[in-house]
Design an enzyme around this catalytic site. Sequence first.
Site, PDB file in Angstrom:
ATOM      1  N   THR A   1      79.330  69.099  13.203  1.00 37.61           N
ATOM      2  CA  THR A   1      79.606  67.481  12.944  1.00 37.61           C
ATOM      3  C   THR A   1      79.814  66.875  14.278  1.00 37.61           C
ATOM      4  O   THR A   1      78.142  66.740  14.613  1.00 37.61           O
ATOM      5  CB  THR A   1      79.515  67.232  11.721  1.00 37.61           C
ATOM      6  N   ASP A   2      80.236  67.667  15.319  1.00 39.81           N
ATOM      7  CA  ASP A   2      80.326  66.942  16.168  1.00 39.81           C
ATOM      8  C   ASP A   2      79.379  66.916  17.262  1.00 39.81           C
ATOM      9  O   ASP A   2      78.651  65.639  17.738  1.00 39.81           O
ATOM     10  CB  ASP A   2      81.859  66.939  16.915  1.00 39.81           C
TER      11      ASP A   2
ATOM     12  N   ARG B   1      57.068  29.195 -11.762  1.00 36.68           N
ATOM     13  CA  ARG B   1      58.559  28.897 -10.869  1.00 36.68           C
ATOM     14  C   ARG B   1      59.159  29.647  -9.859  1.00 36.68           C
ATOM     15  O   ARG B   1      57.396  30.080  -9.167  1.00 36.68           O
ATOM     16  CB  ARG B   1      58.948  30.697 -11.689  1.00 36.68           C
TER      17      ARG B   1
ATOM     18  N   PHE C   1      55.693  33.969 -15.617  1.00 35.50           N
ATOM     19  CA  PHE C   1      55.895  35.087 -16.594  1.00 35.50           C
ATOM     20  C   PHE C   1      56.056  34.301 -17.553  1.00 35.50           C
ATOM     21  O   PHE C   1      56.593  33.050 -18.194  1.00 35.50           O
ATOM     22  CB  PHE C   1      57.363  35.584 -15.883  1.00 35.50           C
TER      23      PHE C   1
ATOM     24  N   HIS D   1      66.489  36.062  -9.416  1.00 35.10           N
ATOM     25  CA  HIS D   1      66.575  34.363 -10.399  1.00 35.10           C
ATOM     26  C   HIS D   1      66.522  33.395  -9.566  1.00 35.10           C
ATOM     27  O   HIS D   1      67.851  33.429  -9.052  1.00 35.10           O
ATOM     28  CB  HIS D   1      67.090  35.156 -11.821  1.00 35.10           C
TER      29      HIS D   1
ATOM     30  N   GLN E   1      56.230  42.847 -10.696  1.00 32.07           N
ATOM     31  CA  GLN E   1      55.452  44.374 -11.277  1.00 32.07           C
ATOM     32  C   GLN E   1      54.616  43.532 -10.425  1.00 32.07           C
ATOM     33  O   GLN E   1      53.682  44.974 -10.154  1.00 32.07           O
ATOM     34  CB  GLN E   1      55.353  44.489 -12.879  1.00 32.07           C
TER      35      GLN E   1
ATOM     36  N   ASN F   1      64.678  41.319  -8.405  1.00 34.19           N
ATOM     37  CA  ASN F   1      64.052  39.353  -9.180  1.00 34.19           C
ATOM     38  C   ASN F   1      65.523  38.655  -8.449  1.00 34.19           C
ATOM     39  O   ASN F   1      66.038  39.049  -9.506  1.00 34.19           O
ATOM     40  CB  ASN F   1      63.425  40.024 -11.008  1.00 34.19           C
TER      41      ASN F   1
ATOM     42  N   LYS G   1      76.349  65.124  10.816  1.00 33.19           N
ATOM     43  CA  LYS G   1      77.333  63.094  11.332  1.00 33.19           C
ATOM     44  C   LYS G   1      76.504  62.442  10.594  1.00 33.19           C
ATOM     45  O   LYS G   1      75.121  62.195  11.069  1.00 33.19           O
ATOM     46  CB  LYS G   1      77.201  63.526  12.547  1.00 33.19           C
TER      47      LYS G   1
HETATM   48  O1  LIG Z   1      58.322  39.729 -12.958  1.00 30.61           O
HETATM   49  C1  LIG Z   1      59.032  39.769 -14.243  1.00 30.61           C
HETATM   50  N1  LIG Z   1      59.024  40.853 -14.492  1.00 30.61           N
HETATM   51  C2  LIG Z   1      59.868  40.897 -15.842  1.00 30.61           C
HETATM   52  O2  LIG Z   1      59.909  42.182 -15.853  1.00 30.61           O
HETATM   53  C3  LIG Z   1      61.482  40.305 -16.022  1.00 30.61           C
HETATM   54  N2  LIG Z   1      62.016  39.399 -16.996  1.00 30.61           N
HETATM   55  C4  LIG Z   1      62.936  38.689 -16.915  1.00 30.61           C
HETATM   56  O3  LIG Z   1      63.495  38.303 -18.155  1.00 30.61           O
HETATM   57  N3  LIG Z   1      61.463  38.236 -15.983  1.00 30.61           N
HETATM   58  C5  LIG Z   1      61.084  39.113 -15.394  1.00 30.61           C
HETATM   59  N4  LIG Z   1      60.201  38.227 -14.546  1.00 30.61           N
END
Ligand SMILES: O=c1[nH]c(=O)c2[nH]c(=O)[nH]c2[nH]1
Length: 304
Positions: A60-61, A178, A161, A253, A225, A251, A15
């Site tokens: 499942t009940d 950023r 970045f 943006h 990363q 990410n 369930k």
């Molecule tokens: O921290 C980031 N990793 C990426 O791999 C990546 N690629 C991207 O376009 N911006 C970012 N920013």
Amino acid sequence: MARGDVVLGANQYGKAECRLVRITRDTDRHEIEDLNVTSQLRGDFTACHTEGDNSRVVATDTQKNTVYSLAREHGVHSPEQFLLTLGRHFVAEYPWIDGGRWEAESFGWDRIPVGGTPHDHAFVRTGQETRTTLVQVDGEDVHVLAGFKDCVVLKSTGSEFHGFPRDRWTTLAETDDRILATSMTVWWRYTEEAVAAGLDFATAYDEVKALLLETFASVHSLALQQTIFAAGKAVLEAHPEIGEVKLSCPNKHHFLVDLAPFGQDNPGEVFLAADRPYGLIQATVQREGVPVVEEAWATLPGFC
Ligand SMILES: O=c1[nH]c(=O)c2[nH]c(=O)[nH]c2[nH]1
């Protein structure tokens, strides 16, 4: 069985999404635990699939009823402990059941402050994250994963970045300042020894979450990363009871809006928060020389 015959492969059933709220009301100050529990059993259910023979099919009940009954009898305490209780129950109760998969989301509640005092029995849902837990039992093996999802975090500076390859398809500008924002989905595995020793899951969860957030805040980021690896590494260094950590972070943006057409500058103040597409950054952080316990992770879709 002849080569080419069609046979049953891996299967499990149960369930899904049993919504369970347990109030502990021993005193006037009530406690609330709020879970969404999925129970799935594994064993030899071939006769059911091939013949419709239900003689071994714990309905499942019945599984749903067991969730509520064991919540009454044993309490929840922590989602990890409750799912272990469920897993151990089904395996002990029905000899043909070898194991299964028990998953839960847990929702947090805070006491509503009234005149500055947290109320005894009125609560407001916390908005920060949803706690997640997955317990799998396979014969003698017990795997416990814990984590959370939908934990949205943002740094308004301290993120760069640059240095990425540039070719004819590259339009992204390099940046040394950023916004870095993501919605963290993180899972970690408690070692079998720690589970057997009766680990305090509630304390471990609070400490791991705090460490992940602290690391996000304090690492000066050159890439998402780098941030997620640092976060997983901090957890493994501080918590020997954890075998490995997996993180999945979109990410989110934030694009600086060009205000020049309106005769305005924009020194990193006004952004368009895009919701898609988004970069999707995922990593497993593990201890050198210690293989990831793949069986514990096999049923979590979308993770590497
Ligand atoms: O921290 C980031 N990793 C990426 O791999 C990546 N690629 C991207 O376009 N911006 C970012 N920013």
